[in-house]
Design an enzyme around this catalytic site. Structure first.
Site, mmCIF file in Angstrom:
data_model
loop_
_atom_site.group_PDB
_atom_site.id
_atom_site.type_symbol
_atom_site.label_atom_id
_atom_site.label_comp_id
_atom_site.label_asym_id
_atom_site.label_seq_id
_atom_site.Cartn_x
_atom_site.Cartn_y
_atom_site.Cartn_z
ATOM 1 N N GLU A 1 -0.563 22.624 56.659
ATOM 2 C CA GLU A 1 -0.128 22.274 55.306
ATOM 3 C C GLU A 1 -1.047 21.244 54.648
ATOM 4 O O GLU A 1 -1.455 20.263 55.276
ATOM 5 C CB GLU A 1 1.301 21.725 55.338
ATOM 6 C CG GLU A 1 2.332 22.665 55.946
ATOM 7 C CD GLU A 1 2.480 23.966 55.194
ATOM 8 O OE1 GLU A 1 2.165 23.983 53.975
ATOM 9 O OE2 GLU A 1 2.897 24.963 55.798
ATOM 10 N N ARG B 1 1.651 35.481 49.550
ATOM 11 C CA ARG B 1 1.759 34.795 50.850
ATOM 12 C C ARG B 1 1.251 35.745 51.920
ATOM 13 O O ARG B 1 1.758 36.862 52.070
ATOM 14 C CB ARG B 1 3.211 34.416 51.103
ATOM 15 C CG ARG B 1 3.479 33.746 52.442
ATOM 16 C CD ARG B 1 2.820 32.378 52.533
ATOM 17 N NE ARG B 1 3.329 31.617 53.677
ATOM 18 C CZ ARG B 1 2.969 31.811 54.937
ATOM 19 N NH1 ARG B 1 2.099 32.778 55.237
ATOM 20 N NH2 ARG B 1 3.468 31.063 55.905
ATOM 21 N N ARG C 1 7.867 35.111 46.283
ATOM 22 C CA ARG C 1 6.432 35.320 46.350
ATOM 23 C C ARG C 1 6.149 36.677 46.999
ATOM 24 O O ARG C 1 6.935 37.156 47.816
ATOM 25 C CB ARG C 1 5.759 34.220 47.170
ATOM 26 C CG ARG C 1 5.888 32.828 46.593
ATOM 27 C CD ARG C 1 5.267 31.785 47.513
ATOM 28 N NE ARG C 1 5.888 31.782 48.832
ATOM 29 C CZ ARG C 1 5.555 30.968 49.830
ATOM 30 N NH1 ARG C 1 4.575 30.090 49.654
ATOM 31 N NH2 ARG C 1 6.162 31.025 50.999
#
Length: 211
Positions: free
Chosen positions: A101, A93, A152
């Protein structure tokens, strides 16, 4: 006198042999490669490898190959070099930014609806990151916190080991993302805010008035 002369000659010969032996050993030591030195065979390749390793140590960056791009702020980087992406740790990320998005994102307001749609400039952000990183070796730089709540990897991503500007900042400058800093991961906050302001002033991407 003869016996004394013989003893003297034997001592002289022995001393000469010792001196010659030491000289041979000294010559061999001089000809041998030193510890840490680069040998003549493959010297150029060795020097490049050592130089690259030194650069990564100095910059604090970790190299990995990007196998896929999920969207404008998340990519899959082969950190353990096994040729595939193991979720969630190898999902990287990009720190300090938030891109629009895609339709398959749970954070997308239209997710789960009958006709989900990408948010404005979601596709452009994803495409730009794909062209900049997919199939290439990139360089990750960590901040205070290395994993997010989804486990992540969090990182600033650079196209070159010594690149001055991250892909994160470039996405902001193109108007494909907005600044988003959470917690203590704020190393490049002033730079990122300046990049976002640059996009705003030029009315690029998300800041365009006619989309």
């Amino acid at each position: 006198m003869k016996r004394l002369g013989l003893k003297f000659n034997e001592k002289a010969v022995g001393l000469i042999l010792i001196i010659l032996g030491l000289a041979w050993l000294w010559r061999g030591w001089l000809a041998s490669p030193r510890s840490g030195a680069i040998q003549d065979v493959g010297a150029e390749t060795g020097q490049k490898a050592i130089s690259q390793k030194t650069i990564l140590m100095e910059t604090g960056r970790t190299s990995c190959k990007v196998l896929t791009v999920f969207d404008g702020d998340t990519l899959g980087c082969d950190l353990n070099q096994d040729g595939r992406i193991q979720k969630p740790q190898e999902q990287v990320r990009l720190l300090g930014i938030d891109s629009p998005e895609m339709r398959y994102s749970r954070k997308n307001p239209t997710y789960g609806s009958q006709h989900p749609t990408d948010e404005p400039f979601a596709k452009e952000a994803s495409q730009w990151l794909t062209e900049a990183a997919q199939g290439k070796t990139v360089y990750l730089e960590w901040d205070q916190r290395r994993l997010d709540k989804y486990q992540r990897t969090l990182a600033y991503v650079f196209a070159e080991s010594t690149a001055p500007q991250s892909l994160n900042a470039q996405l902001l400058a193109k108007g494909y993302a907005t600044v988003l800093f959470l917690g203590k991961n704020r190393r490049y906050e002033p730079e990122f805010k300046a990049a976002e302001q640059q996009a705003r002033s030029k009315q690029q991407g998300l800041w365009a008035t006619d989309f």
